[in-house]
Design a protein around this motif. Structure first.
Motif, short mmCIF file in Angstrom:
data_model
loop_
_atom_site.label_atom_id
_atom_site.label_comp_id
_atom_site.label_asym_id
_atom_site.label_seq_id
_atom_site.Cartn_x
_atom_site.Cartn_y
_atom_site.Cartn_z
N ASP A 1 0.81 -1.22 0.00
CA ASP A 1 0.00 0.00 0.00
C ASP A 1 0.85 1.27 0.00
O ASP A 1 0.32 2.37 -0.15
CB ASP A 1 -0.98 0.02 1.17
N ARG A 2 2.15 1.12 0.19
CA ARG A 2 3.06 2.26 0.11
C ARG A 2 4.40 1.75 -0.41
O ARG A 2 4.90 0.72 0.05
CB ARG A 2 3.26 2.92 1.48
N LEU A 3 4.96 2.47 -1.37
CA LEU A 3 6.23 2.05 -1.95
C LEU A 3 7.02 3.29 -2.35
O LEU A 3 6.56 4.12 -3.13
CB LEU A 3 5.99 1.17 -3.19
N ASP A 4 8.23 3.41 -1.78
CA ASP A 4 9.06 4.58 -2.05
C ASP A 4 9.92 4.42 -3.29
O ASP A 4 10.17 5.41 -4.00
CB ASP A 4 9.96 4.85 -0.84
N VAL A 5 10.38 3.21 -3.55
CA VAL A 5 11.26 2.98 -4.70
C VAL A 5 10.87 1.67 -5.37
O VAL A 5 10.72 0.64 -4.71
CB VAL A 5 12.75 2.91 -4.27
N LEU A 6 10.71 1.73 -6.68
CA LEU A 6 10.50 0.53 -7.49
C LEU A 6 11.62 0.47 -8.51
O LEU A 6 11.75 1.37 -9.34
CB LEU A 6 9.14 0.58 -8.19
N VAL A 7 12.43 -0.59 -8.44
CA VAL A 7 13.53 -0.76 -9.39
C VAL A 7 13.21 -1.95 -10.28
O VAL A 7 13.06 -3.08 -9.80
CB VAL A 7 14.87 -1.00 -8.67
N HIS A 8 13.11 -1.70 -11.58
CA HIS A 8 12.90 -2.75 -12.56
C HIS A 8 14.26 -3.20 -13.08
O HIS A 8 14.87 -2.52 -13.92
CB HIS A 8 12.05 -2.24 -13.73
N SER A 9 14.74 -4.34 -12.57
CA SER A 9 16.04 -4.85 -12.99
C SER A 9 15.93 -6.18 -13.73
O SER A 9 16.89 -6.61 -14.37
CB SER A 9 16.96 -4.99 -11.78
N ALA A 10 14.79 -6.85 -13.64
CA ALA A 10 14.63 -8.13 -14.33
C ALA A 10 14.60 -7.92 -15.84
O ALA A 10 14.07 -6.92 -16.33
CB ALA A 10 13.34 -8.80 -13.87
N GLY A 11 15.17 -8.86 -16.56
CA GLY A 11 15.17 -8.75 -18.02
C GLY A 11 15.78 -9.98 -18.66
O GLY A 11 16.42 -10.80 -17.99
N VAL A 12 15.55 -10.12 -19.96
CA VAL A 12 16.13 -11.23 -20.73
C VAL A 12 16.80 -10.67 -21.97
O VAL A 12 16.42 -9.62 -22.48
CB VAL A 12 15.07 -12.28 -21.14
N ALA A 13 17.81 -11.39 -22.46
CA ALA A 13 18.50 -11.02 -23.69
C ALA A 13 18.72 -12.28 -24.52
O ALA A 13 19.46 -13.17 -24.12
CB ALA A 13 19.85 -10.36 -23.38
N ARG A 14 18.04 -12.36 -25.64
CA ARG A 14 18.21 -13.45 -26.59
C ARG A 14 18.71 -12.84 -27.88
O ARG A 14 18.03 -12.00 -28.48
CB ARG A 14 16.90 -14.19 -26.82
#
Length: 229
Positions: free
Chosen positions: A70-83
């Motif tokens: 219900d509260r979030l100060d930082v969201l880091v999108h680090s997941a990923g794929v490389a083909r």
């Protein structure tokens, strides 16, 4: 969770994501996202973090996991794929996977967490790539997904400012398991000294999320100091 700011890092069980988790741990309470694994549990035990074991392409599972935030100060999108592969040889499934993981999952999770982020006047950080700004032969699917991720970040910044801060980080090649797979595909030797360390990227993320209120860090581009490959 304590009264400290809360950060969720996807892809946090290894590589750049794990380095970001370690860098934020002294100042933030952490939710570390990743596929359920020993590696995820180990880094959470190391940092006193809460595991967030969610398959990001499973829309229902993501919605259920996000519902408790219900509260979030930082969201880091680090997941990923490389083909990697040429346009002539890549099957359509590779294109679908690149966009599903690198773009669609990012957009879906961000949308679900917007109320929590707005409540905290939070910060979204997207770990992109040099391929999000320039294209090389054999990198078409990956680069296309990263160009799309760049567009998503720019749109999010415009739509949600000033309630949210949005930063895109464009690292050059980083010493990770993904990089090892890339070099194997390219048929080259692997020398970690030629690449950025995950910790170097993590320090830039910390700099962005701890910037003073009068400063909005929109983009950070960083390259290895050694010879350009």
């Amino acid at each position: 969770m304590s009264g400290r700011p809360i950060a969720l890092i996807t892809g946090g069980s290894r590589g750049v994501g794990a380095a970001i988790a370690r860098a934020l741990a002294p100042t933030h309470d952490l939710l570390v996202g990743g596929r359920e694994s020993t590696a995820l549990l180990e880094i959470c035990d190391e940092l006193g973090a809460r595991p967030w074991p969610v398959e990001l392409t499973d829309e229902r599972a993501v919605a259920e996991a996000a519902a408790d935030i219900d509260r979030l100060d930082v969201l880091v999108h680090s997941a990923g794929v490389a083909r990697l592969g040429s346009i002539a040889e890549l099957p359509v499934q590779v294109w679908r996977e690149a966009f599903e993981v690198n773009v669609t999952a990012v957009a879906g999770l961000t949308r679900l967490l917007l109320p929590a982020l707005r409540s905290a006047r939070g910060h979204v950080v997207l770990i992109n790539s040099g391929s999000g700004k320039r294209v090389s032969p054999g990198w078409a699917a990956y680069a296309a997904s990263k160009f799309a991720l760049r567009a998503f970040a720019d749109a999010l910044r415009q739509e949600e400012s000033p309630a949210l801060r949005v930063t895109t980080v464009y690292p050059g090649r980083v010493d990770t398991d993904m990089q090892r797979a890339v070099r194997e595909h390219e048929g080259g030797d692997y020398d970690p000294a030629e690449f950025l360390t995950p910790a170097s990227v993590a320090r830039l993320v910390v700099a962005a999320v701890t910037a003073t209120d009068d400063a909005l860090v929109t983009e950070i581009e960083v390259r290895p100091a050694g010879p350009v490959r």
